[in-house]
Design an enzyme around this catalytic site. Structure first.
Site, PDB file in Angstrom:
ATOM      1  N   GLY A  14       0.883  -1.267   0.019  1.00 55.22           N
ATOM      2  CA  GLY A  14      -0.059   0.014   0.100  1.00 55.22           C
ATOM      3  C   GLY A  14       0.826   1.233   0.083  1.00 55.22           C
ATOM      4  O   GLY A  14       1.774   1.469   0.756  1.00 55.22           O
ATOM      5  N   ARG A  75       1.014  -5.052  -5.187  1.00 58.12           N
ATOM      6  CA  ARG A  75       1.098  -6.291  -4.210  1.00 58.12           C
ATOM      7  C   ARG A  75       1.258  -7.402  -5.551  1.00 58.12           C
ATOM      8  O   ARG A  75       0.303  -7.708  -6.065  1.00 58.12           O
ATOM      9  CB  ARG A  75      -0.122  -6.289  -3.403  1.00 58.12           C
ATOM     10  CG  ARG A  75      -0.319  -5.350  -2.769  1.00 58.12           C
ATOM     11  CD  ARG A  75      -1.404  -5.604  -1.692  1.00 58.12           C
ATOM     12  NE  ARG A  75      -2.016  -4.514  -1.083  1.00 58.12           N
ATOM     13  CZ  ARG A  75      -2.038  -3.656   0.041  1.00 58.12           C
ATOM     14  NH1 ARG A  75      -0.596  -4.003   0.539  1.00 58.12           N
ATOM     15  NH2 ARG A  75      -2.631  -2.539   0.217  1.00 58.12           N
ATOM     16  N   ASP A 106       4.780  -5.039   5.625  1.00 58.35           N
ATOM     17  CA  ASP A 106       5.062  -6.407   6.023  1.00 58.35           C
ATOM     18  C   ASP A 106       5.238  -7.468   4.713  1.00 58.35           C
ATOM     19  O   ASP A 106       6.078  -8.132   4.510  1.00 58.35           O
ATOM     20  CB  ASP A 106       3.601  -6.946   6.638  1.00 58.35           C
ATOM     21  CG  ASP A 106       3.957  -8.109   7.533  1.00 58.35           C
ATOM     22  OD1 ASP A 106       4.694  -7.836   8.558  1.00 58.35           O
ATOM     23  OD2 ASP A 106       3.089  -9.169   7.406  1.00 58.35           O
ATOM     24  N   THR A 129       4.339   2.403   5.773  1.00 62.33           N
ATOM     25  CA  THR A 129       3.188   1.779   5.826  1.00 62.33           C
ATOM     26  C   THR A 129       2.102   2.784   6.798  1.00 62.33           C
ATOM     27  O   THR A 129       2.856   3.092   7.648  1.00 62.33           O
ATOM     28  CB  THR A 129       2.817   0.379   6.080  1.00 62.33           C
ATOM     29  OG1 THR A 129       1.494   0.324   6.479  1.00 62.33           O
ATOM     30  CG2 THR A 129       3.881   0.031   7.393  1.00 62.33           C
ATOM     31  N   ASP A 131       0.024   1.754   8.611  1.00 61.40           N
ATOM     32  CA  ASP A 131      -0.394   0.709   9.563  1.00 61.40           C
ATOM     33  C   ASP A 131       0.303   0.851  11.010  1.00 61.40           C
ATOM     34  O   ASP A 131      -0.173   0.480  11.929  1.00 61.40           O
ATOM     35  CB  ASP A 131      -0.523  -0.297   9.275  1.00 61.40           C
ATOM     36  CG  ASP A 131      -1.509  -0.829   7.990  1.00 61.40           C
ATOM     37  OD1 ASP A 131      -2.460   0.314   7.745  1.00 61.40           O
ATOM     38  OD2 ASP A 131      -1.640  -1.705   7.392  1.00 61.40           O
ATOM     39  N   ASP A 133       2.584  -1.269  11.693  1.00 60.17           N
ATOM     40  CA  ASP A 133       2.576  -2.498  12.215  1.00 60.17           C
ATOM     41  C   ASP A 133       3.844  -3.211  12.050  1.00 60.17           C
ATOM     42  O   ASP A 133       3.915  -4.529  11.667  1.00 60.17           O
ATOM     43  CB  ASP A 133       1.383  -3.165  11.822  1.00 60.17           C
ATOM     44  CG  ASP A 133       1.146  -3.331  10.168  1.00 60.17           C
ATOM     45  OD1 ASP A 133       1.970  -2.697   9.443  1.00 60.17           O
ATOM     46  OD2 ASP A 133       0.524  -4.225   9.709  1.00 60.17           O
ATOM     47  N   ARG A 175      -5.493  -3.048   8.378  1.00 61.34           N
ATOM     48  CA  ARG A 175      -5.674  -4.256   8.061  1.00 61.34           C
ATOM     49  C   ARG A 175      -5.819  -5.276   9.220  1.00 61.34           C
ATOM     50  O   ARG A 175      -7.060  -5.466   9.224  1.00 61.34           O
ATOM     51  CB  ARG A 175      -4.190  -4.871   7.282  1.00 61.34           C
ATOM     52  CG  ARG A 175      -4.391  -6.001   6.489  1.00 61.34           C
ATOM     53  CD  ARG A 175      -3.114  -6.426   6.254  1.00 61.34           C
ATOM     54  NE  ARG A 175      -2.790  -5.491   4.813  1.00 61.34           N
ATOM     55  CZ  ARG A 175      -2.994  -5.497   3.633  1.00 61.34           C
ATOM     56  NH1 ARG A 175      -3.903  -6.508   3.312  1.00 61.34           N
ATOM     57  NH2 ARG A 175      -2.477  -4.814   2.980  1.00 61.34           N
TER      58      ARG A 175
HETATM   59  O1  F6P Z   1      -1.524  -1.784   4.536  1.00 61.17           O
HETATM   60  C1  F6P Z   1      -2.104  -0.540   4.453  1.00 61.17           C
HETATM   61  C2  F6P Z   1      -3.448  -0.604   3.939  1.00 61.17           C
HETATM   62  O2  F6P Z   1      -4.102   0.666   4.019  1.00 61.17           O
HETATM   63  C3  F6P Z   1      -4.263  -1.119   5.255  1.00 61.17           C
HETATM   64  O3  F6P Z   1      -4.570  -0.635   6.389  1.00 61.17           O
HETATM   65  C4  F6P Z   1      -5.506  -2.051   4.590  1.00 61.17           C
HETATM   66  O4  F6P Z   1      -6.019  -2.892   5.154  1.00 61.17           O
HETATM   67  C5  F6P Z   1      -4.921  -2.169   3.200  1.00 61.17           C
HETATM   68  O5  F6P Z   1      -3.862  -1.436   3.024  1.00 61.17           O
HETATM   69  C6  F6P Z   1      -5.889  -1.779   1.931  1.00 61.17           C
HETATM   70  O6  F6P Z   1      -5.555  -2.102   0.924  1.00 61.17           O
HETATM   71  P1  F6P Z   1      -5.983  -1.843  -0.501  1.00 61.17           P
HETATM   72  O7  F6P Z   1      -5.791  -0.358  -0.771  1.00 61.17           O
HETATM   73  O8  F6P Z   1      -5.268  -2.790  -1.244  1.00 61.17           O
HETATM   74  O9  F6P Z   1      -7.408  -2.167  -0.512  1.00 61.17           O
END
Ligand code: F6P
Length: 325
Positions: A14, A75, A106, A129, A131, A133, A175
């Site tokens: 992300g 990804r 991650d 990120t 997050d 995390d 997430r």
């Molecule tokens: O990891 C960053 C994040 O924004 C998370 O908080 C969220 O769950 C995910 O990515 C959403 O991903 P996408 O933009 O691929 O839907």
């Protein structure tokens, strides 16, 4: 001192505000140390497709203040396969890339870890990120901007909550981590938070609403996505069912949390770890994430940086409980 000639830089997973500041720091510090830089588009997908280009100091002009990532991101499913990683390695060799800096979270480090074990190429990572995390850094690039975006939004939602005496369930990203919800819950003065890591379940929120029934007023409940209690609509449905006296609304903040101009904190963090990453590669580091702990550069092996090692500070939960009386 390791003789590195050409560093490949990529963003993956992300996007997060501050990634551009990190790219800029890697490019400029590499040039400062006489090392060439290759930009890799769309993370591991670009590595596999050979989508790479030489970068110079001008390639990163006027980007420090921009959200998103100029290198784009993805990804990659293909990088999970040995064939995909082999193709990526061959393309790096063909482009004379002899070291890598990956910026992401991650998934980025899981890929970097496997790649660094399979192939003789030094890889270091920067924590990028929203997050937060990851272990091995107090904060990740993008987290500060995201939490400020969240409290800005919740402050606005509170105007309506107050004016209409409403209860709002505000769902934030993470997430499977509640770190955005936890910190913004405190900062926005939420009455309750629901996060995957804590024992706080919906019943404790019901108990609290039951106690407050007579003293009905506006309320904010912060909810991390992917929690055990379900999503914001499910939580809202259950609250409405039990407490029809509350005028309940749901607000999902979504991707506004990922965009926007990076905060000063994120720009400085990205600049510091970006320079440190290039210096770390020169000093022979590999398979490590470069973070900041207690305001000092910290090196953490990829396998320890991954999110399953992150713990929630129980003091924060207590603070929410105490301050929401
Ligand atoms: O990891 C960053 C994040 O924004 C998370 O908080 C969220 O769950 C995910 O990515 C959403 O991903 P996408 O933009 O691929 O839907």
């Amino acid at each position: 001192m390791t003789q590195i000639k050409n560093i490949g830089v990529y963003t993956s997973g992300g996007d997060a505000p501050g990634m551009n500041a990190a790219i800029r720091a890697v490019v400029r510090s590499a040039i400062y140390y006489g090392i060439d830089v290759t930009g890799i588009r769309r993370g591991y997908d670009g590595m596999i497709k050979g989508d790479m280009f030489p970068m110079d100091r001008k390639s990163v002009s006027n980007i420090i203040q921009r959200g998103g990532t100029i290198l784009k991101t993805a990804r990659s499913e293909q990088f999970r396969t040995p064939e995909g990683r082999k193709q990526a390695y061959e393309n790096l060799k063909a482009n004379n890339v002899d070291a890598l800096v990956g910026i992401g979270g991650d998934g980025t480090f899981t890929g970097a870890h496997i790649f660094g074990l399979e192939y003789d190429i030094p890889v270091v990572g920067l924590p990028g990120t929203i997050d937060n995390d990851l272990c091995g850094t107090d904060f990740t690039i993008g987290y500060d901007t995201a939490i400020n975006t969240v409290i800005d939004a919740v402050d606005k939602i509170r105007d309506t909550a107050e004016s209409h005496d409403r209860l709002f369930i505000v769902e934030v990203m993470g997430r499977d981590s509640g770190l955005i919800a936890l910190r913004t819950g405190i900062a926005a003065g939420a009455e309750a938070i629901l996060i995957p890591e804590s024992k706080t379940d919906l019943q404790s929120v019901f108990d609290r609403l039951e106690r407050d029934r007579k003293d009905k007023k506006s309320k904010i409940i912060m909810l991390a996505e992917n929690g055990v209690a379900g999503d914001a609509f499910e939580v809202g449905r259950q609250i409405k069912e039990k407490f029809p006296n509350y005028d309940t609304r749901v607000s999902i903040l979504g991707h506004i949390q990922r965009g926007g101009r990076p905060s000063c904190m994120d720009r400085v963090l990205a600049s510091r770890v970006g320079v440190a990453a290039v210096e770390a590669l020169r000093d022979g580091h590999r398979n490590e994430m470069i973070g900041l702990i207690h305001n000092e550069i910290a090196y953490t092996p990829f396998e320890h940086a991954l999110k399953h090692n992150v713990e929630i500070n129980p003091d924060f939960l207590k603070i929410v409980e105490i301050l929401a009386i």
